[in-house]
Design a protein around this motif. Structure first.
Motif, mmCIF file in Angstrom:
data_model
loop_
_atom_site.group_PDB
_atom_site.id
_atom_site.type_symbol
_atom_site.label_atom_id
_atom_site.label_comp_id
_atom_site.label_asym_id
_atom_site.label_seq_id
_atom_site.Cartn_x
_atom_site.Cartn_y
_atom_site.Cartn_z
ATOM 1 N N VAL A 103 0.879 -1.177 0.000
ATOM 2 C CA VAL A 103 0.000 0.000 0.000
ATOM 3 C C VAL A 103 0.914 1.224 0.000
ATOM 4 O O VAL A 103 1.476 1.596 1.027
ATOM 5 C CB VAL A 103 -0.935 0.000 1.220
ATOM 6 N N GLY A 138 -6.200 4.532 2.127
ATOM 7 C CA GLY A 138 -5.191 3.530 2.439
ATOM 8 C C GLY A 138 -5.529 2.724 3.674
ATOM 9 O O GLY A 138 -5.285 1.510 3.733
ATOM 10 N N ASP A 139 -6.101 3.385 4.688
ATOM 11 C CA ASP A 139 -6.511 2.671 5.905
ATOM 12 C C ASP A 139 -7.569 1.616 5.593
ATOM 13 O O ASP A 139 -7.537 0.498 6.131
ATOM 14 C CB ASP A 139 -7.062 3.660 6.936
ATOM 15 N N GLU A 142 -5.959 -1.304 3.861
ATOM 16 C CA GLU A 142 -5.238 -2.147 4.821
ATOM 17 C C GLU A 142 -6.203 -3.042 5.592
ATOM 18 O O GLU A 142 -5.913 -4.233 5.811
ATOM 19 C CB GLU A 142 -4.435 -1.280 5.785
ATOM 20 N N ARG A 154 2.262 -2.085 4.583
ATOM 21 C CA ARG A 154 1.688 -0.738 4.574
ATOM 22 C C ARG A 154 2.829 0.261 4.527
ATOM 23 O O ARG A 154 3.743 0.223 5.329
ATOM 24 C CB ARG A 154 0.829 -0.498 5.828
ATOM 25 N N ARG A 155 2.756 1.122 3.568
ATOM 26 C CA ARG A 155 3.711 2.195 3.305
ATOM 27 C C ARG A 155 4.900 1.688 2.494
ATOM 28 O O ARG A 155 5.439 0.621 2.746
ATOM 29 C CB ARG A 155 4.186 2.899 4.580
#
Length: 290
Positions: A103, A138-139, A142, A154-155
């Protein structure tokens, strides 16, 4: 604020969406020419959805020849407010093996043969891009990946190269020294244009292989890569199905400011704005210029 409409831009291997009701392929004309293909509209678990195969069905269009402006504009015309972009990438990190979804939260744009803005002479605008993706979206992504038990990180930083050739080993090592996590050819200027169009945008980068820096790279077969692409495409479709009802829960404008990106961006004084540019960009600037 308009109703939430989820747009999905499908990368390599993702040419359709499962489970859509009221499915219809729609041809959209834009002031910037034709998008990559017709757009598939429908409803998924009660959520309006619009799907665009980035390279066209059958993967006809190479990265440098994509009409990014037409693609984003077509989604905007159909009322899309939130975009999930799925893209096949190579990994620049040993801890991100094939099959991992990343992500993305940052990009490095090294493309050079693409038009990167809707704006230009006669109507100048500068949008903020320090945070080029929507973390709210994005949250939700996830959450969906966790529920589906799809391996993800994530990231990460996505290095966008021009292509269509892949990197040399020296280039790959350079990008690794910059701290990049994955490398691909398609998410710029896509993310920049989505910001100008005041749309939430998030990228899920689907790792298909290690880039050429990896000592085992030369031993990877085409069959092995294709097998990963097929598996990734299936996981991407599952992600869309799980994400759709989560996106539907938003009320009002995005809390991250995606839907108000043009509030202080237009620089050209009213008396100096080109009427033809205003007409061409009507769908993009209507909220701020009327």
């Amino acid at each position: 604020m308009a109703d939430v409409v989820l747009g999905v831009i499908g990368g390599s291997g993702v040419y359709d969406i499962d489970g859509l009701s009221d499915k219809r392929w729609v041809r959209v004309e834009t002031p910037f020419g034709d998008p990559s293909d017709e757009l598939l509209t429908g409803t998924l678990d009660g959520q309006k959805l619009v799907f665009l195969p980035r390279h066209g069905r059958g993967h006809r269009i190479p990265p440098s020849e994509l009409n990014f402006r037409a693609n984003i504009h077509a989604l905007k015309q159909l009322g899309v407010t939130d975009i999930l972009s799925v893209s096949a990438v190579g990994s620049l990190k040993a801890e991100l093996p094939p099959g991992t979804f990343v992500v993305i939260d940052q990009f490095i744009d090294r493309t050079f043969a693409r038009t990167k803005s809707f704006f230009g002479t006669g109507l100048v605008a500068h949008v903020a891009l320090g945070h080029p993706v929507c973390n709210r979206l994005g949250d939700l992504i996830e959450e969906a990946l966790t529920e589906l038990d799809i391996p993800y990180r994530r990231r990460g930083t996505y290095m966008v190269m021009e292509g269509p050739q892949f990197s040399t080993i020296a280039e790959s090592e350079l990008y690794r020294s910059w701290g990049c996590d994955v490398i691909g050819m398609t998410n710029m200027p896509e993310a920049k244009l989505a910001r100008e169009a005041e749309m939430c945008y998030a990228t899920v980068a689907m790792v298909t292989d290690f880039d050429c820096w990896h000592p085992d790279h030369d031993h990877v077969t085409v069959d092995a890569v294709i097998k990963v692409v097929v598996a990734n495409a299936g996981n991407a479709r599952s992600l869309v199905s799980r994400l759709a009802p989560k996106v539907a829960g938003r009320e009002g404008a995005c809390s991250q400011g995606c839907h108000t990106a043009l509030d202080n961006a237009i620089m050209t004084a009213p008396g100096h704005r080109d009427p033809e540019m205003l007409k061409r960009l009507d769908v993009i600037v209507k909220r701020v210029l009327g």
